[in-house]
Design an enzyme around this catalytic site. Structure first.
Site, short mmCIF file in Angstrom:
data_model
loop_
_atom_site.label_atom_id
_atom_site.label_comp_id
_atom_site.label_asym_id
_atom_site.label_seq_id
_atom_site.Cartn_x
_atom_site.Cartn_y
_atom_site.Cartn_z
CE LYS A 11 1.25 1.90 4.19
NZ LYS A 11 1.60 2.42 4.67
N PRO A 99 9.43 -4.28 -0.60
CG PRO A 99 10.32 -1.94 -1.13
CD PRO A 99 9.50 -3.01 -1.40
CB VAL A 100 12.37 -5.43 4.33
CG1 VAL A 100 12.10 -5.58 5.79
CG2 VAL A 100 11.85 -6.76 3.65
CB ALA A 105 1.48 -2.32 4.76
N GLY A 106 4.85 -4.05 3.65
CA GLY A 106 4.80 -5.19 4.00
C GLY A 106 4.25 -6.38 4.38
CG ASP A 141 -0.92 0.14 7.89
OD1 ASP A 141 -1.51 0.15 8.86
OD2 ASP A 141 1.03 0.50 8.03
#
Ligand code: C5P
Length: 314
Positions: A11, A99-100, A105-106, A141
């Site tokens: 997101k 990506p971290v 919000a991964g 999230d």
């Protein structure tokens, strides 16, 4: 079916306003969230044993019980012990594309996909609202990542009010791969610098929510007006992250100068995005930023806006 494959979308925040302090220690927020077509791929499979196992191909993502996706399965195990006895444990495999530590919000998207996938695997029959209520226990999230699309998020981020979709737009995302930002750090830094501007959430919280609902960003979304959405992009957390990280400010400046409808940092950063009207325009912006900054540490992606966060995939 003993195995499901799911896509869990990232997101971006089109709008993020910090309203004040909540009694639970979190910040009261007023946000507009948008799912984008940059997604992790998860496989959720039944096990004969009563274990929860997690594998992830990304070196910075823990495979143990501290991982939010693992905690999502453990939460369901705790709430529905009979279902685990009947259907067995779960093996979760995560192929990480988001990506971290990026403000996208991964981790929350992966946790949302595990809730949705295990609900199917164990035939729990949970409603979207029940999944979101469970998701809120995992992170602010996660409820948005269950429903996805375009939505207003209030409270600590867990109160979701879906808006009409705006899937015709694209984003260019840019992030220095060696730079990650801790969300708790960003909010603590914001409190240290701006606590004097916080309003009383009990008396003014509702007013701020109403102001967003009837304000120019939501109107621009209803009118599908790209330039107007771009014009009203806003993120309060930029005030702490861009001042602490000159590299991210310079990236934002380069992105903003390369065309597009508007540029903003997503969430607590450090990913910066530029909104574009078409894929061709987004790719031209990405190419220009890449050649202008020519830094091997800089990663760029082009992604469309999408209408769902978790999707079953073949
Ligand atoms: O909810 P989540 O675990 O994702 O939040 C991570 C951290 O971000 C919290 O521990 C808190 O420090 C900060 N946060 C906040 N207010 C929010 C959401 C997050 O202060 N509404």
């Amino acid at each position: 079916m003993h195995s499901y494959s799911l896509l869990a979308a990232a997101k971006i925040n089109l709008y993020l306003e910090v309203v004040g302090d909540r009694p639970d220690g979190y910040h009261e927020l007023v946000m507009v969230m948008q799912s984008i077509g940059l997604a992790d791929r998860l496989t959720i499979r039944s096990l004969n044993s009563a274990d929860i196992r997690l594998q992830c191909d990304h070196p910075q993502v823990p495979g143990d019980a501290s991982n939010l996706a693992h905690r999502a399965a453990a939460l369901l195990q705790n709430r529905f012990p009979q279902a685990m006895k009947q259907h067995g444990g779960v093996e979760i495999t995560i192929q990480k594309n988001i990506p971290v530590g990026a403000g996208l919000a991964g981790g929350s998207a992966d946790a949302a996909a595990v809730l949705v996938g295990v609900d199917m695997l164990w035939q729990l029959g949970l409603t979207q609202i029940e999944l979101q209520t469970l998701g809120a226990e995992l992170g602010s999230d996660v409820p948005f990542c269950i429903s996805g699309g375009t939505a207003i998020a209030t409270g600590r981020g867990e109160q979701i009010d879906s808006l009409q979709g705006i899937e015709q737009f694209y984003v260019v995302l840019a992030k220095y791969s060696s730079l990650t930002i801790s969300t708790p750090w960003a909010y603590q830094a914001y409190r240290r610098a701006f606590a004097a501007t916080y309003v009383d959430v009990n008396t003014a919280g509702q007013t701020r929510r109403e102001a967003l609902h009837s304000g120019p960003m939501v109107a621009a979304i209803y009118h599908q007006d790209g330039p107007d959405i771009g014009h009203h992009l806003h993120n309060d957390l930029e005030k702490v992250v861009l001042t602490q990280h000159a590299q991210v400010q310079a990236l934002k400046d380069a992105m903003a100068a390369s065309g597009g409808l508007g540029t903003l940092m997503s969430g607590s950063g450090p990913t910066v995005f530029t909104l574009a009207a078409t894929r061709t325009e987004a790719e031209a912006i990405a190419a220009q930023v890449r050649s202008q900054l020519s830094d091997p540490d800089l990663e760029l992606w082009v992604a469309p806006f999408v209408s769902t966060s978790v999707q079953f995939s073949p």
